[in-house]
Write a protein that holds these residues in place. Sequence first.
Motif, mmCIF file in Angstrom:
data_model
loop_
_atom_site.group_PDB
_atom_site.id
_atom_site.type_symbol
_atom_site.label_atom_id
_atom_site.label_comp_id
_atom_site.label_asym_id
_atom_site.label_seq_id
_atom_site.Cartn_x
_atom_site.Cartn_y
_atom_site.Cartn_z
ATOM 1 N N ALA A 1 -5.000 6.717 0.378
ATOM 2 C CA ALA A 1 -4.940 5.260 0.286
ATOM 3 C C ALA A 1 -5.179 4.612 1.643
ATOM 4 O O ALA A 1 -5.871 3.596 1.755
ATOM 5 C CB ALA A 1 -3.582 4.827 -0.272
ATOM 6 N N SER A 2 -4.630 5.214 2.683
ATOM 7 C CA SER A 2 -4.791 4.674 4.031
ATOM 8 C C SER A 2 -6.244 4.740 4.489
ATOM 9 O O SER A 2 -6.774 3.796 5.083
ATOM 10 C CB SER A 2 -3.891 5.452 4.995
ATOM 11 N N CYS B 1 0.815 -1.209 0.000
ATOM 12 C CA CYS B 1 0.000 0.000 0.000
ATOM 13 C C CYS B 1 0.857 1.271 0.000
ATOM 14 O O CYS B 1 0.622 2.179 -0.805
ATOM 15 C CB CYS B 1 -0.944 0.006 1.203
ATOM 16 N N TYR B 2 1.843 1.332 0.894
ATOM 17 C CA TYR B 2 2.607 2.568 1.062
ATOM 18 C C TYR B 2 3.883 2.630 0.231
ATOM 19 O O TYR B 2 4.226 3.684 -0.297
ATOM 20 C CB TYR B 2 2.956 2.776 2.531
ATOM 21 N N LEU C 1 3.938 4.274 -3.036
ATOM 22 C CA LEU C 1 3.506 5.671 -3.028
ATOM 23 C C LEU C 1 4.511 6.609 -2.361
ATOM 24 O O LEU C 1 4.225 7.785 -2.180
ATOM 25 C CB LEU C 1 2.158 5.791 -2.298
#
Length: 287
Positions: free
Chosen positions: A96-97, A81-82, A85
């Motif tokens: 996103a979080s 996820c991170y 980015l």
Amino acid sequence: MLLLDLGLQGLVQGAIYALIALGLTLVYGLLRILHVAHAALFTLGGYVGVIVTNGTGSLPLAILLAMVSVGVIGIGVYRFCYRPLLNRSPLVALIASIGLFIAAEEIYRLVFGPYGLSFVTPPLQTQVEVFPGVFLSHARLLVVGLSVVIIGILAWLSGSTRTGVAWRATVSDPDIAASFGINIEKVRYLNFFIGSALAALAGVMVALLNNLVEPTMGAVPAYKALAIIVLGGLGSVRGTLVASLALGVIESFGTIYIGHLLDRDAIAFAFLVLVLMVRPRGLLSRG
């Protein structure tokens, strides 16, 4: 005795807030990302704790499995996820979080049901007299004890080990840290594992105190944890601890003395606003 009882209850609540907010502080300090999905890991820890305890009858095993499994999932959150980015605006990671947090709530609702889970036989509910006329359950004493132990281990890890030196160097300047041979990715993975494991521990403790885990359990703690890390000075571990305990005590006393005007959550945010009006950079800032 009322003042002492309120103070103790506030410290217990502050210990819970500290366990939740420390993970957020670790992530923000390392990546400058507001990790809202941290609250989803907190909820997942509660679910794992209840399910394992009901299935095995062992709370220690439930705590261990919750911390390890959620810690590993936290690494996955960073990796998928991170990490893609990191070169984008922090707002992209924040969005996103938030999306991941909302999606997780719906997944919990589908998998575990909308009405929540409880312990079949709630453990550690026996009351013990800690001061004359003041009683706390073994569960609340466990919350405080584990919080002190965990914070002590983190302090030792940060200040007295090579891992702690690597973490602090990575926070200060990742490029220079990498030039000295520090594996930045390993530091980040460890950071997410520890932060997520702390969230899971907090989830089990809240489930133990409330005898309930539900899909939206992480919503209010998410907002409060974000408020706490702002109040403590973004990225400051000491500030987070002070802010967590202060917020717990303020809530405890406020619920009794001004609860007819504001509910518990409103008291917390009123306290946040008042403090930031006086110290915009946080409680322990020097700026």
